[in-house]
Design an enzyme around this catalytic site. Structure first.
Site, PDB file in Angstrom:
ATOM      1  N   CYS A 203       0.804  -1.223   0.000  1.00 22.03           N
ATOM      2  CA  CYS A 203       0.000   0.000   0.000  1.00 22.03           C
ATOM      3  C   CYS A 203       0.834   1.269   0.000  1.00 22.03           C
ATOM      4  CB  CYS A 203      -0.921   0.008   1.216  1.00 22.03           C
ATOM      5  SG  CYS A 203      -0.032   0.029   2.801  1.00 22.03           S
ATOM      6  N   ASN A 204       2.159   1.162   0.054  1.00 22.31           N
ATOM      7  CA  ASN A 204       3.008   2.336   0.241  1.00 22.31           C
ATOM      8  C   ASN A 204       2.670   3.484  -0.697  1.00 22.31           C
ATOM      9  OD1 ASN A 204       4.264  -0.307   0.727  1.00 22.31           O
ATOM     10  ND2 ASN A 204       5.944   0.853   1.637  1.00 22.31           N
TER      11      ASN A 204
END
Length: 359
Positions: A84-85
């Site tokens: 998800c960065n």
């Protein structure tokens, strides 16, 4: 009916634990581990220890770029919490332009090769707005083209009895040729506070991953001026304890929990005052306390250094939150009704779900 589950980006096993413990009363509908993949060694060791200790070879510890998908093996279901960065609103939100944004495509490859009956994909709420919303639409389009009807929703886990404010986009997909229609499980509306999570029952002194955190004298003094629910910017701190940082008033820096509310979001970070801080004791939470907020049982042992374990816990899906969604999937396939609600994901967006899915 037994569903063999494959996982990409499996993390320490939040989704897997929820899946393996999902049940329908009096019916033999369940989910079993088949294979899993992650690139981090300590994370894989945690997964093996708790999910598949008798089949360590079923966890492939390898960068997904180097993974031979054709050798993974047939599955009935796929779970992938793709990194998800680049979609998180906390970061730069690079979306597809970042290093991690395109990694969802490996899940699409698995769907196209093995054609599982259903899948569950998970990511942060910021996925909706990355690349101006284009990333989300592209991901949805690729999932549909792989042959699946999609049931997306923004789950607010605190509304489902999870003792943490954690909002995640979860997309359930069911293969086009199957007659089942997934419905979003209705929130329980039963709020569980962080005090309940950490104190009922109390954590044993010798519980795994429960090493006390160490704070400097200055941090202890700073926390003594911060009330429950406040942070370093909203509290009235003496000048010598104030931070020379331009931060938002809602910042989580040196934020103490409010014992009468769910915790704020557990993350993998920890430096610069971003640990989660106890409401009464002048310290950050232990990893075991953080795991409690993520609804892992105390016997769930995380492998690695204290910092590695903190990151594993922060990136996991709340185990009990995953369980309730997997149980809804099982009920869908068993054709057993359950309380449900309309998907909430696009209520505040210009593009509605009806337009996205061509309805």
């Amino acid at each position: 009916m037994i569903f063999r589950l494959g996982e990409l980006f499996c993390g320490p096993g939040g989704l897997a634990y929820g899946a393996m413990n999902a049940r329908i009363e009096n019916l033999n509908y369940r989910i079993v581990h088949q294979w899993a993949n992650d690139y981090d060694l300590s994370t894989c060791k945690t997964y093996i220890r708790n999910i598949c200790p008798d089949r360590p070879e079923s966890v492939i510890c390898k960068d997904v770029h180097d993974l031979d998908i054709s050798k993974l093996g047939a599955i009935d279901a796929l779970a992938f919490g793709f990194p998800c960065n680049d979609f998180s609103v906390v970061g730069e939100q690079l979306g597809f332009n970042g290093k991690y944004g395109p990694l969802y495509s490996y899940g699409i490859k698995v769907l196209r090769l093995y054609h599982p009956q259903w899948f569950l994909a998970e990511n942060v709420g910021g996925l909706q707005s990355a690349n101006g919303g284009g990333a989300f639409r592209s991901i949805m389009s690729d999932m549909r083209k792989a042959g699946y009807r999609l049931y997306p929703n923004l789950y607010k886990f605190e509304e489902y009895g999870i003792p943490q404010s954690r909002h995640r986009v979860i997309i359930v997909g069911i293969r086009d040729d199957l007659p089942y229609v997934f419905k979003i499980p209705a929130p329980t509306k039963k709020i569980k506070t962080c005090r309940e999570a950490l104190e009922i029952p109390s954590i044993a002194c010798d519980a795994p991953n429960n090493e006390k955190t160490k704070q400097s004298t200055q941090v202890v003094e700073r926390l003594s001026h911060i009330k429950p629910g406040e942070n370093a910017f909203t509290a009235k701190l003496p000048e010598n304890l104030q931070l020379n940082v331009r931060g938002a008033r809602i910042s989580q820096i040196y934020k103490r929990l409010d014992p009468d509310k769910p915790a704020y979001t557990v993350t993998g970070s920890g430096g610069g005052g971003t640990h989660i801080y106890h409401w009464s004791e002048p310290r950050a939470l232990t990893n075991r306390e953080r795991a409690r907020l993520q609804t892992f049982p105390d016997e769930y042992v995380f492998v690695g250094s204290k910092e590695e374990v903190r990151k594993q816990i922060g990136m996991a899906v709340p185990a009990q939150g995953a369980k309730l969604i997997f149980e809804a999937i099982l009920r869908t396939f068993a054709m057993i009704p359950y309380d449900s609600v309309r998907a909430n994901l696009e209520e505040d967006k210009q593009i509605t779900w009806d337009k996205i899915i061509g309805g």
